[in-house]
Scaffold this motif. Sequence first.
Motif, short mmCIF file in Angstrom:
data_model
loop_
_atom_site.label_atom_id
_atom_site.label_comp_id
_atom_site.label_asym_id
_atom_site.label_seq_id
_atom_site.Cartn_x
_atom_site.Cartn_y
_atom_site.Cartn_z
N TYR A 35 0.81 -1.21 0.00
CA TYR A 35 0.00 0.00 0.00
C TYR A 35 0.85 1.27 0.00
O TYR A 35 0.36 2.35 0.32
CB TYR A 35 -0.93 0.00 1.22
N ALA A 36 2.12 1.16 -0.34
CA ALA A 36 2.98 2.34 -0.37
C ALA A 36 2.54 3.30 -1.46
O ALA A 36 2.02 2.89 -2.50
CB ALA A 36 4.44 1.93 -0.59
N THR A 37 2.73 4.59 -1.23
CA THR A 37 2.47 5.58 -2.27
C THR A 37 3.71 5.82 -3.12
O THR A 37 3.61 6.29 -4.25
CB THR A 37 2.03 6.92 -1.66
N ALA A 38 4.88 5.49 -2.60
CA ALA A 38 6.13 5.61 -3.35
C ALA A 38 7.18 4.70 -2.74
O ALA A 38 7.23 4.53 -1.53
CB ALA A 38 6.63 7.05 -3.37
N THR A 39 7.99 4.10 -3.60
CA THR A 39 9.15 3.32 -3.17
C THR A 39 10.31 3.78 -4.04
O THR A 39 10.25 3.67 -5.26
CB THR A 39 8.92 1.81 -3.35
N SER A 40 11.35 4.29 -3.44
CA SER A 40 12.44 4.86 -4.22
C SER A 40 13.79 4.39 -3.70
O SER A 40 13.97 4.16 -2.50
CB SER A 40 12.38 6.40 -4.19
N ASN A 41 14.72 4.23 -4.63
CA ASN A 41 16.07 3.79 -4.32
C ASN A 41 17.05 4.86 -4.83
O ASN A 41 17.10 5.14 -6.02
CB ASN A 41 16.34 2.44 -5.00
N GLU A 42 17.78 5.46 -3.90
CA GLU A 42 18.74 6.50 -4.25
C GLU A 42 20.16 5.96 -4.08
O GLU A 42 20.51 5.43 -3.02
CB GLU A 42 18.55 7.73 -3.36
#
Length: 264
Positions: A31-38
Amino acid sequence: MSIGKQYGIKEVLDFVLKDFATQKPFAWIDYATATSNEVAGERLPIKGGRGMAELLSFDHSKTSQFTLNLPLVDLELLARLAGHELITDVTKDLLKMEKLIVKDGSIRLSKTPTNPDKIELFKVEGNRDFGEELEGEYADGKLEVSITSDVKDGDAVFALYQYKAPATTKQIKVTSNSFPTAVSMEGYGIARNQIDEQDYAVYAKIYKARPRTDFTFTLAGEEATNLEIVFDVYEADVDGDKTYVDYFFLEEDENAKDEPITTP
Protein backbone atom coordinates in the motif's frame (compact mmCIF):
# COMPACT_ATOMS: atom_id res chain seq x y z
CA MET A 1 12.45 -14.71 -27.68
CA SER A 2 13.84 -11.74 -25.80
CA ILE A 3 11.85 -8.52 -25.97
CA GLY A 4 13.19 -4.96 -25.98
CA LYS A 5 15.14 -3.51 -23.08
CA GLN A 6 13.19 -0.25 -22.73
CA TYR A 7 10.49 -0.13 -20.07
CA GLY A 8 8.07 2.35 -18.67
CA ILE A 9 7.98 2.07 -14.87
CA LYS A 10 5.19 3.72 -12.90
CA GLU A 11 3.82 1.50 -10.14
CA VAL A 12 5.25 1.15 -6.63
CA LEU A 13 6.94 -1.98 -5.33
CA ASP A 14 5.10 -4.37 -2.99
CA PHE A 15 7.50 -5.58 -0.32
CA VAL A 16 7.92 -8.25 2.31
CA LEU A 17 10.04 -7.02 5.23
CA LYS A 18 12.00 -9.61 7.20
CA ASP A 19 14.08 -9.47 10.34
CA PHE A 20 17.66 -9.73 9.05
CA ALA A 21 18.95 -11.96 11.84
CA THR A 22 16.12 -14.52 11.76
CA GLN A 23 14.77 -13.95 8.22
CA LYS A 24 11.29 -14.10 9.73
CA PRO A 25 8.78 -11.88 7.87
CA PHE A 26 6.98 -9.27 9.95
CA ALA A 27 5.32 -6.88 7.45
CA TRP A 28 3.75 -7.06 3.99
CA ILE A 29 3.68 -3.62 2.36
CA ASP A 30 1.37 -3.50 -0.65
CA TYR A 31 0.00 0.00 0.00
CA ALA A 32 2.98 2.34 -0.37
CA THR A 33 2.47 5.58 -2.27
CA ALA A 34 6.13 5.61 -3.35
CA THR A 35 9.15 3.32 -3.17
CA SER A 36 12.44 4.86 -4.22
CA ASN A 37 16.07 3.79 -4.32
CA GLU A 38 18.74 6.50 -4.25
CA VAL A 39 22.34 5.66 -5.09
CA ALA A 40 25.09 8.20 -4.37
CA GLY A 41 28.85 8.36 -4.30
CA GLU A 42 31.79 10.73 -4.15
CA ARG A 43 34.36 11.51 -6.83
CA LEU A 44 37.93 12.57 -6.11
CA PRO A 45 39.41 14.55 -9.02
CA ILE A 46 43.13 14.47 -9.78
CA LYS A 47 44.37 17.82 -11.09
CA GLY A 48 47.67 19.01 -12.39
CA GLY A 49 49.65 21.06 -14.92
CA ARG A 50 49.09 24.65 -15.90
CA GLY A 51 45.59 25.76 -15.03
CA MET A 52 45.24 22.73 -12.74
CA ALA A 53 43.09 20.87 -15.26
CA GLU A 54 41.32 17.70 -14.16
CA LEU A 55 43.32 14.73 -15.43
CA LEU A 56 41.35 11.81 -14.02
CA SER A 57 39.27 10.92 -11.02
CA PHE A 58 38.60 8.19 -8.49
CA ASP A 59 35.11 7.21 -7.36
CA HIS A 60 34.55 6.16 -3.76
CA SER A 61 32.08 6.00 -0.85
CA LYS A 62 29.17 4.63 -2.85
CA THR A 63 25.94 4.48 -0.81
CA SER A 64 22.41 3.26 -1.37
CA GLN A 65 19.22 4.40 0.37
CA PHE A 66 15.72 3.01 0.07
CA THR A 67 12.64 5.04 0.99
CA LEU A 68 9.09 3.90 1.70
CA ASN A 69 6.17 6.35 1.82
CA LEU A 70 3.23 4.77 3.62
CA PRO A 71 -0.32 6.17 3.91
CA LEU A 72 -1.22 3.34 6.31
CA VAL A 73 0.66 2.74 9.55
CA ASP A 74 1.72 -0.85 10.22
CA LEU A 75 1.99 -1.14 14.02
CA GLU A 76 4.68 -3.84 13.91
CA LEU A 77 6.80 -1.74 11.57
CA LEU A 78 6.29 1.41 13.64
CA ALA A 79 7.32 -0.47 16.79
CA ARG A 80 10.49 -1.70 15.11
CA LEU A 81 11.32 1.83 14.00
CA ALA A 82 11.21 2.77 17.67
CA GLY A 83 13.57 -0.10 18.50
CA HIS A 84 11.18 -2.70 19.94
CA GLU A 85 8.85 -5.41 18.79
CA LEU A 86 5.12 -4.74 19.08
CA ILE A 87 3.86 -5.50 22.61
CA THR A 88 0.60 -7.47 22.66
CA ASP A 89 0.44 -8.59 26.32
CA VAL A 90 -0.32 -5.13 27.69
CA THR A 91 -1.00 -4.99 31.46
CA LYS A 92 -0.96 -1.22 31.96
CA ASP A 93 -3.69 0.98 33.43
CA LEU A 94 -5.01 3.74 31.18
CA LEU A 95 -6.57 7.10 31.96
CA LYS A 96 -10.28 7.48 31.32
CA MET A 97 -11.70 11.00 31.13
CA GLU A 98 -15.48 11.34 30.92
CA LYS A 99 -17.97 14.18 30.95
CA LEU A 100 -21.08 12.81 32.66
CA ILE A 101 -24.47 14.17 33.67
CA VAL A 102 -25.71 13.81 37.25
CA LYS A 103 -28.93 11.80 37.54
CA ASP A 104 -30.55 10.94 40.87
CA GLY A 105 -27.46 12.30 42.58
CA SER A 106 -25.11 9.88 40.80
CA ILE A 107 -23.03 9.46 37.65
CA ARG A 108 -22.41 6.18 35.81
CA LEU A 109 -18.89 5.35 34.59
CA SER A 110 -18.32 3.49 31.32
CA LYS A 111 -15.31 1.48 32.56
CA THR A 112 -14.46 -0.37 35.75
CA PRO A 113 -11.91 1.69 37.72
CA THR A 114 -8.84 -0.24 38.88
CA ASN A 115 -8.57 1.97 41.96
CA PRO A 116 -11.98 3.31 43.02
CA ASP A 117 -10.42 5.33 45.85
CA LYS A 118 -8.62 7.53 43.32
CA ILE A 119 -11.54 8.62 41.15
CA GLU A 120 -11.25 12.38 40.62
CA LEU A 121 -14.45 14.38 40.20
CA PHE A 122 -14.82 18.01 39.09
CA LYS A 123 -17.80 20.21 38.33
CA VAL A 124 -17.77 21.32 34.69
CA GLU A 125 -17.58 25.07 34.21
CA GLY A 126 -18.58 26.33 30.77
CA ASN A 127 -17.92 23.68 28.12
CA ARG A 128 -14.63 22.14 29.21
CA ASP A 129 -13.21 23.94 32.25
CA PHE A 130 -12.37 22.14 35.49
CA GLY A 131 -14.38 23.73 38.26
CA GLU A 132 -14.85 22.80 41.90
CA GLU A 133 -13.47 19.41 42.96
CA LEU A 134 -16.24 17.11 44.16
CA GLU A 135 -16.50 14.17 46.53
CA GLY A 136 -18.18 10.89 45.69
CA GLU A 137 -18.60 7.26 46.72
CA TYR A 138 -18.15 4.41 44.24
CA ALA A 139 -20.57 1.47 44.37
CA ASP A 140 -18.64 -1.74 43.61
CA GLY A 141 -19.92 -3.67 40.62
CA LYS A 142 -22.43 -1.02 39.53
CA LEU A 143 -20.11 1.55 37.88
CA GLU A 144 -22.00 4.23 39.78
CA VAL A 145 -20.53 7.08 41.80
CA SER A 146 -22.80 8.85 44.26
CA ILE A 147 -21.91 12.55 44.42
CA THR A 148 -21.76 13.65 48.05
CA SER A 149 -20.92 17.27 47.26
CA ASP A 150 -23.49 19.96 46.51
CA VAL A 151 -24.70 19.19 42.96
CA LYS A 152 -28.10 18.82 41.36
CA ASP A 153 -29.48 16.57 38.66
CA GLY A 154 -28.52 17.77 35.18
CA ASP A 155 -25.14 19.15 36.28
CA ALA A 156 -22.14 18.07 34.20
CA VAL A 157 -19.23 16.39 35.99
CA PHE A 158 -15.74 15.43 34.83
CA ALA A 159 -14.64 11.99 36.07
CA LEU A 160 -10.98 10.95 35.77
CA TYR A 161 -9.88 7.45 36.74
CA GLN A 162 -7.63 4.55 35.73
CA TYR A 163 -8.91 1.38 34.08
CA LYS A 164 -7.20 -1.78 32.83
CA ALA A 165 -6.22 -1.83 29.16
CA PRO A 166 -8.40 -4.22 27.10
CA ALA A 167 -6.89 -7.62 26.26
CA THR A 168 -6.62 -6.69 22.58
CA THR A 169 -4.50 -3.59 23.26
CA LYS A 170 -1.20 -3.22 21.40
CA GLN A 171 1.65 -1.09 22.70
CA ILE A 172 4.49 0.72 20.90
CA LYS A 173 7.32 1.68 23.21
CA VAL A 174 9.65 4.59 22.40
CA THR A 175 12.71 4.58 24.64
CA SER A 176 15.91 6.60 24.67
CA ASN A 177 18.29 3.66 24.35
CA SER A 178 16.67 1.31 21.81
CA PHE A 179 17.22 1.53 18.07
CA PRO A 180 15.88 -0.27 14.99
CA THR A 181 17.55 -3.49 13.89
CA ALA A 182 18.56 -4.59 10.40
CA VAL A 183 16.04 -5.96 7.91
CA SER A 184 15.99 -7.48 4.47
CA MET A 185 13.38 -6.63 1.85
CA GLU A 186 12.17 -8.23 -1.34
CA GLY A 187 9.16 -7.83 -3.55
CA TYR A 188 7.60 -7.08 -6.90
CA GLY A 189 6.66 -4.17 -9.08
CA ILE A 190 5.42 -3.79 -12.64
CA ALA A 191 7.19 -2.51 -15.76
CA ARG A 192 5.60 -2.06 -19.18
CA ASN A 193 7.69 -2.93 -22.21
CA GLN A 194 7.73 -0.42 -25.08
CA ILE A 195 7.75 -3.09 -27.80
CA ASP A 196 4.71 -5.18 -26.94
CA GLU A 197 2.91 -2.88 -24.44
CA GLN A 198 2.67 -5.76 -21.95
CA ASP A 199 3.26 -5.56 -18.20
CA TYR A 200 6.09 -7.59 -16.75
CA ALA A 201 7.19 -8.23 -13.20
CA VAL A 202 10.15 -6.43 -11.67
CA TYR A 203 11.64 -8.21 -8.69
CA ALA A 204 13.80 -6.27 -6.23
CA LYS A 205 15.91 -7.76 -3.46
CA ILE A 206 17.60 -5.69 -0.76
CA TYR A 207 19.81 -8.02 1.20
CA LYS A 208 20.58 -5.91 4.25
CA ALA A 209 19.28 -2.53 5.39
CA ARG A 210 18.59 -0.63 8.57
CA PRO A 211 15.84 1.97 9.00
CA ARG A 212 17.06 5.34 10.18
CA THR A 213 16.26 6.27 13.75
CA ASP A 214 14.53 9.54 12.83
CA PHE A 215 10.90 9.35 11.78
CA THR A 216 7.86 11.57 12.17
CA PHE A 217 4.53 10.17 13.34
CA THR A 218 1.97 12.93 12.89
CA LEU A 219 -1.62 12.93 14.14
CA ALA A 220 -3.33 15.87 12.44
CA GLY A 221 -6.90 17.04 11.97
CA GLU A 222 -6.75 18.00 8.30
CA GLU A 223 -4.65 15.27 6.70
CA ALA A 224 -3.92 11.59 7.18
CA THR A 225 -0.63 10.36 8.55
CA ASN A 226 1.95 9.63 5.86
CA LEU A 227 4.89 7.73 7.30
CA GLU A 228 8.19 8.14 5.44
CA ILE A 229 10.82 5.53 6.29
CA VAL A 230 14.38 5.82 5.02
CA PHE A 231 16.59 2.73 5.03
CA ASP A 232 20.37 2.81 4.78
CA VAL A 233 21.30 -0.15 2.56
CA TYR A 234 24.44 -2.16 3.37
CA GLU A 235 26.52 -4.35 1.11
CA ALA A 236 26.16 -8.11 1.10
CA ASP A 237 28.34 -10.76 -0.49
CA VAL A 238 26.19 -12.17 -3.30
CA ASP A 239 27.90 -14.61 -5.65
CA GLY A 240 31.21 -12.91 -4.94
CA ASP A 241 29.91 -9.40 -5.62
CA LYS A 242 29.56 -6.71 -2.97
CA THR A 243 25.88 -6.01 -3.60
CA TYR A 244 23.44 -3.40 -2.34
CA VAL A 245 20.34 -4.18 -4.42
CA ASP A 246 19.46 -6.65 -7.17
CA TYR A 247 16.74 -5.92 -9.71
CA PHE A 248 15.35 -8.71 -11.88
CA PHE A 249 13.21 -7.93 -14.95
CA LEU A 250 11.12 -10.99 -15.75
CA GLU A 251 10.29 -11.43 -19.43
CA GLU A 252 7.03 -13.12 -18.61
CA ASP A 253 3.51 -11.71 -18.66
CA GLU A 254 2.73 -10.40 -15.16
CA ASN A 255 -0.65 -12.17 -15.23
CA ALA A 256 0.74 -15.51 -16.41
CA LYS A 257 0.38 -18.45 -14.04
CA ASP A 258 2.34 -21.69 -13.89
CA GLU A 259 0.47 -24.88 -14.59
CA PRO A 260 0.63 -27.40 -11.74
CA ILE A 261 3.22 -30.13 -12.14
CA THR A 262 1.57 -33.47 -12.80
CA THR A 263 3.15 -36.87 -12.45
CA PRO A 264 2.23 -39.39 -15.12
